[in-house]
Structure formats: C-alpha cells, structure tokens
Design an enzyme around this catalytic site. Structure first.
Site, PDB file in Angstrom:
ATOM      1  N   ASP A  99     -22.900  -3.423   3.296  1.00  0.00           N
ATOM      2  CA  ASP A  99     -22.893  -4.024   4.088  1.00  0.00           C
ATOM      3  C   ASP A  99     -21.840  -3.500   6.049  1.00  0.00           C
ATOM      4  O   ASP A  99     -21.395  -2.470   5.593  1.00  0.00           O
ATOM      5  CB  ASP A  99     -20.849  -4.946   3.821  1.00  0.00           C
ATOM      6  CG  ASP A  99     -20.801  -6.590   4.130  1.00  0.00           C
ATOM      7  OD1 ASP A  99     -21.331  -6.343   6.033  1.00  0.00           O
ATOM      8  OD2 ASP A  99     -20.219  -7.125   2.985  1.00  0.00           O
ATOM      9  N   GLU A 275     -25.370 -11.531   8.941  1.00  0.00           N
ATOM     10  CA  GLU A 275     -24.609 -13.000   8.105  1.00  0.00           C
ATOM     11  C   GLU A 275     -24.346 -13.641  10.256  1.00  0.00           C
ATOM     12  O   GLU A 275     -23.811 -14.218  10.452  1.00  0.00           O
ATOM     13  CB  GLU A 275     -23.720 -12.648   8.603  1.00  0.00           C
ATOM     14  CG  GLU A 275     -22.459 -13.352   8.351  1.00  0.00           C
ATOM     15  CD  GLU A 275     -20.390 -13.438   8.226  1.00  0.00           C
ATOM     16  OE1 GLU A 275     -20.196 -14.082   7.957  1.00  0.00           O
ATOM     17  OE2 GLU A 275     -20.409 -12.264   8.975  1.00  0.00           O
TER      18      GLU A 275
HETATM   19  C1  GLC Z   1     -17.418 -11.192   7.780  1.00  0.00           C
HETATM   20  C2  GLC Z   1     -17.594 -11.228   6.471  1.00  0.00           C
HETATM   21  C3  GLC Z   1     -16.010 -11.404   6.340  1.00  0.00           C
HETATM   22  C4  GLC Z   1     -14.952 -10.957   7.402  1.00  0.00           C
HETATM   23  C5  GLC Z   1     -15.582 -10.672   8.558  1.00  0.00           C
HETATM   24  C6  GLC Z   1     -14.921  -9.809  10.355  1.00  0.00           C
HETATM   25  O1  GLC Z   1     -17.805 -12.669   8.131  1.00  0.00           O
HETATM   26  O2  GLC Z   1     -18.033 -12.040   5.703  1.00  0.00           O
HETATM   27  O3  GLC Z   1     -15.599 -11.476   5.115  1.00  0.00           O
HETATM   28  O4  GLC Z   1     -13.362 -11.484   7.485  1.00  0.00           O
HETATM   29  O5  GLC Z   1     -16.756 -10.974   8.970  1.00  0.00           O
HETATM   30  O6  GLC Z   1     -15.225  -8.293   9.521  1.00  0.00           O
END
Ligand code: GLC
Length: 574
Positions: A99, A275
């Site tokens: 990530d 994402e």
């Molecule tokens: C993304 C992650 C989430 C996190 C956010 C801030 O949406 O999937 O879990 O809280 O980013 O980093």
C-alpha cells in the site's frame, strides 16, 4: 497462455496485517503469522497479495498514518521478517504489492515534526500551511480540515484525521523523498503498489468553499436519518458537493506518469492499482496506472443482474476508449467496506448469495481482488462499546453525536459501531478455538473476535467440510486458472432484460465459456434457440453449484436452479 501480463491473469488477495494472523501471540497480526499462512494462501489458489500498510504508525488510522516509509512496524516484526515474507511468497509464485499512502503522513512522521516546528525550518513547506483557514472545507474523518499549530501560529490542511496532515506535493523535495521510499521497496523486490486515496493528493487551487448547509457530523447524521428516495438523493449530492473541491485537482496525471516511469525502470512488470473510480488515471492506457478498481460495481445496496449489466457496459466501454484499451479490475470488498456476506446478503439466502458474489468477481472480465476472510464468509461484527472502537473516525463521530448533536449515548454507540470500519476488520477466524484460533485464549486481541467463528465460520472447520464456502472458493479459483477464456476472453452479455439471472459468454479464438448466475429463488429456463454461439453445440460443465450431468449434448435450453452458479464450456458438437 496469451501475452497478458501477470497482473492481468492474477487473482489478488488483500491482507489486512493487523487482523490476519498473530504469529507472536500478542493479539495483533504480524509477519510471522503471515509467513505461517502462506501455504494456506497457496492452497486457496490466489496469485498475488495486496498488503495493507505494514509501516510504523501511531495507528490513528490503522496504519494509513505512516510515520516512516522505509521501515516495518515493530508490532508486525522486523525488516528481516518482511524480507522473509516477500521471499517465501515469491517462492510459492505469489506476487506482493504494498500500500502506498501518498496524500498524507502521520503527524508523528519526522517530516511533519520538523515542518510544524517553525515557519522557516528546511521542511517548512512540506505540508499545506495557511495563516487562517481560507474556507469551510471538512476533513472526511473528523470535522474541520484546518488544524491550528501554536508553534507556527498557522493552520495545516488534512483531508483525513488531524493526525494525517496532507503533504504539499507541489514541493519537489516531497516528491523526491517519497520516490526514494517507492524505490526502496521496489529494490527489495515488491511487485507494485496499491495507491491509497490518490484523488485527494491535489485540491482545487482556488480553494473554493463548499456550499452544503451543514458540517461533517451533521451530514453523517442526516445520512442515517434520510428515509425517502428523494432525501437519500439529496444527501448523496451533499456528500459529493461537500468534498468536490478537495479531490482531483490539477497535477495528478503528471505525478502518476512520473511514478509509473519509476516502476517501468524495473524489470518484472511492476504495477500500480489505484483506489479511485476514475479510469482517467490510467492515462493513455500505458503511461499511468495499470489498474483502477471498479468501485461502481460495489456501490449499491444489492448486487442485481441489471446493476451488473449496466456497470459492465459502462465500465468496459470507458476502458475500451482509452488509446491503449484498459484492463478491468473487479472487487466487492475491502478493509473500508462492510463485509460482502453481510452487506449483500438478504438475511435469508446469505450463503447462496455469497457464492454468487464470489463467482461474479471470479468470472467477470478483469483482475479480481478478494479481501481476507471473505472466503470463509466472515460477517461484520458491530462493536457497540465505544471504548473498544479502534477506527478513530468512529470514535470522533460518537463524540460528535453525544456532545454536539444531543443524541443519546446508546443510540450514538450503535451508530458509531455501524459506521466504523472495525466491523469488517476483526481478526481472521482460523479455527473453532477461543479467539477463533487467531491468538491464544488468554490474549486480548486488538479488536474483539466475532463469536460466530464457533458456528463453523472458520478455516479449520471449513477445510474439513467439502460443502463449505472455503472449498467452493478453492474450486472456483482452480476452475478459473484452468479456463483461459475466463481470464482473457471477451465479455459478451447474453440476456439484456431478466432481473432474475445474469448470463454472459467469455470468448477467445480457442474457447467459449457460458456463465449463468441465477440471483433468484426460482429456477429459470434458458432458451438457446436464438443464440448462435451455443445452438447445436455441446455444453461441458466446468462448474455448477447444483447437481448436474457433466456434458449436455446440443441442448435447446437449460433449466438453471435457484441461486445456481453455472459455468460451462461451449464445445463443437460431434
Ligand atoms: C484509503 C484507505 C483507508 C484510509 C484512507 C486514508 O481510503 O483505504 O483505509 O483510512 O485512505 O489513508
């Protein structure tokens, strides 16, 4: 098989490290546990892991507030443990992507500690500082987006919690420091990154205020209270309007191109998955991200045939229009959303629906992403004691409800528990032992364990039960691997209208596969008389959740059982 890249043929499995496997028995998942479970993942049949953040963090946002981009969180182990995990994964043919949180760091990162110490330190401009809040922007987690720091007598901007200050990506030094971190893990051999919240990296340069007549807590509360479709639509618009100027600002494409160029310097087709909904971040199809999640597929209360059809039509059309056509990427669950088994169940046919949903993700065109625990049918577990919440945005919401919105504490606790992401992050169920075999009985796990592990929802029991969801996933994954058309074939929808079932072909020059997913509790009659691809051919059953003969000779039609998942190869009839 074909010329496809590994990330096009792979099935990904997301590991949420805190909750996956506790190897050192302290109630928190770790690398030792993950290494021990690699054989389990091999036997499941996945090809790649997306690991949620494993970096040091004060955990205001469960690891998504990173305080060091080039180390391993001590509670997860050491750098050597990480290396062993990577090597052992690769040894089993499993790729590993990490990530990558670009938008913000933790407020305990040394960059921020320095930046906030004065207005003229070397990192003074590494974050987004202003003398007075220039607008009414909200943090999507905890109210005001601007937080005051006495040492600078200034405010910094944060899209997420106040403990997650946004980096100033206009500063080339920030880029350099982050690209160093990107290279650090690539040099160690990781296969790519999942890009966290990339849409939030750049904001509207005019800092335009939003015009929603309420703040974050009020909007959340209004969402809970909205009943009619028109109220719900209004609230949905408010959510969009409140944050519209804090997303997708100019500059992101260039940044993504730069990042992609770094990955392309390495061998082995390192990859990026974003994402975001927006396939624009795939650039020309070959110069930004390789994959962007098809979130619109999961953004619905029920997975219905018409929803899937429309989603596929829109998504595949958009992807097809890129100069180099983009590859799809489907998922129904992750660490931020209610678990598939709970969310898309109907309380009556949850088990059958979970099987349909798994089959959907594993037979649609595109790279599937599964979320740990989904394969054993884990459910949401709502924590109603606010002191046990670990998702701090839920704690913040609980306090806002009680203190600012005068909601009684009992209801507030329930609402906070429901919106908290803790419910879908509880420890993985490995066995029907106390603490679900995640940790020894006497250990307090970091989040409570869902007691339904004792009802057979655990790996050990399901491994021994041929009819379990886990064994069903294994069969599906195996069948997918052995069926080239399911991986690389074109998607051809067959029935455009039925609200009961969803049917489609996956087709290559060598193979045609028919998939029928019956979402209804009645059987459905398929008529092949007008389907030239099937007419007069034999069907060899590759997979069915009902009892079936293995081959059906040139059928005119077929009866599909209630909730049946039916996959068959369409063969030339001889
Ligand atoms: C993304 C992650 C989430 C996190 C956010 C801030 O949406 O999937 O879990 O809280 O980013 O980093």
């Amino acid at each position: 098989m074909s010329k496809l890249k590994w990330w096009q043929t792979a099935v990904f499995y997301q590991i949420y490290p805190r909750s996956f496997a506790d190897g050192n028995h302290d109630g928190i998942g770790d690398f030792k546990g993950m290494i021990e479970k690699l054989d389990y993942l091999s036997s499941l049949g996945i090809d790649a892991i997306w690991l949620s953040p494993h970096l040091p963090s004060p955990n205001w946002d469960c690891g998504y507030d990173v305080s060091d981009y080039m180390d391993v969180a001590p509670e997860y182990g050491t750098m050597q443990d990480f290396k062993t995990f990577l090597a052992e994964s690769h040894k089993r043919g499993i790729r590993l992507i990490l990530d990558l949180v670009l938008n913000h760091t933790s407020d305990e990162h040394r960059w921020f500690l320095e930046s906030k110490s004065s207005r003229d330190n070397p990192k003074a401009d590494w974050y987004v500082w202003v003398d007075t809040p220039p607008n009414n922007w909200q943090s999507c987690f905890d109210g005001d987006a601007w937080t005051y720091v006495p040492d600078r007598d200034q405010y910094y901007y944060h899209y997420f919690m106040r403990q997650q200050p946004d980096l100033n990506w206009h500063n080339p030094e920030v880029k350099q420091a982050m690209w160093d971190a990107v290279r650090f893990w690539l040099d160690l051999g990781v296969d790519g990154y999942r890009l966290d919240a990339l849409g939030t990296i750049f904001e509207d340069p005019n800092l335009t205020p939003h015009n929603v007549p309420m703040n974050l807590a009020e909007l959340r509360r209004a969402s809970e209270l909205a009943k009619t479709p028109s109220e719900k639509r209004k609230i949905e618009r408010y959510w969009h309007d409140m944050f519209q100027y804090q997303w997708g600002g100019p500059g992101l494409h260039d940044l993504m191109k730069e990042l992609r160029a770094i990955l392309d310097e390495y061998d082995g087709d390192r990859m990026l998955v974003g994402e975001d909904d927006n396939i624009d971040y795939m650039g020309n199809g070959n110069d930004e991200l390789q994959l962007v999640f098809n979130f619109p597929l999961m953004r619905t209360e029920r997975i219905t045939p018409s929803h899937i059809r429309l989603n596929q039509k829109n998504r595949l059309t958009q992807l097809g229009k890129l100069p180099v056509p983009g590859w799809p990427c489907n998922t129904l669950g992750n660490h931020d959303s209610s678990r598939i088994h709970t969310r898309y169940g109907d309380k009556q046919h949850d088990a059958a629906l979970a099987r349909l949903h798994a089959a959907l993700v594993l037979t649609l065109k595109g790279t599937p992403f599964l979320y740990n625990g989904e394969e054993i049918g884990m459910d949401d577990y709502i924590i109603t004691d606010p002191t046990k919440l670990r998702d701090t945005m839920a704690t913040w919401y609980y306090n806002s409800l009680v203190k600012d919105l005068n909601v009684n504490p009992e209801e507030a606790a329930l609402r906070a528990g429901e919106m908290s992401r803790d419910k879908n992050r509880t420890p993985m169920h490995w066995a029907n032992h106390p603490n679900a075999g995640f940790s020894p009985a006497e250990v307090q796990t970091w989040l409570p364990v869902n007691p339904d592990y004792a009802r057979g929802i655990n790996v050990r029991d399901e491994e021994h039960n041929p009819a379990s969801l886990l064994n069903y996933y294994k069969l599906l994954l195996k069948m997918r691997k052995q069926t080239p058309a399911l991986i690389e074939g074109e998607y051809i929808p067959l029935n455009n209208r039925s609200s009961d079932y969803f049917a489609f072909l996956r087709k290559t020059d060598q193979q045609i596969v028919l998939v029928v997913l019956n979402f209804s509790e009645s059987s459905v009659e398929l008529d092949f008389s007008r389907l030239k691809e099937i007419q007069g051919r034999n069907l060899r059953v590759l997979f069915s959740s009902a009892e079936r003969l293995l081959t059906t000779k040139s059928p005119r039609g077929l009866t599909i059982s209630p909730f049946e998942v039916f996959v068959a190869e369409v063969q030339a009839s001889k």
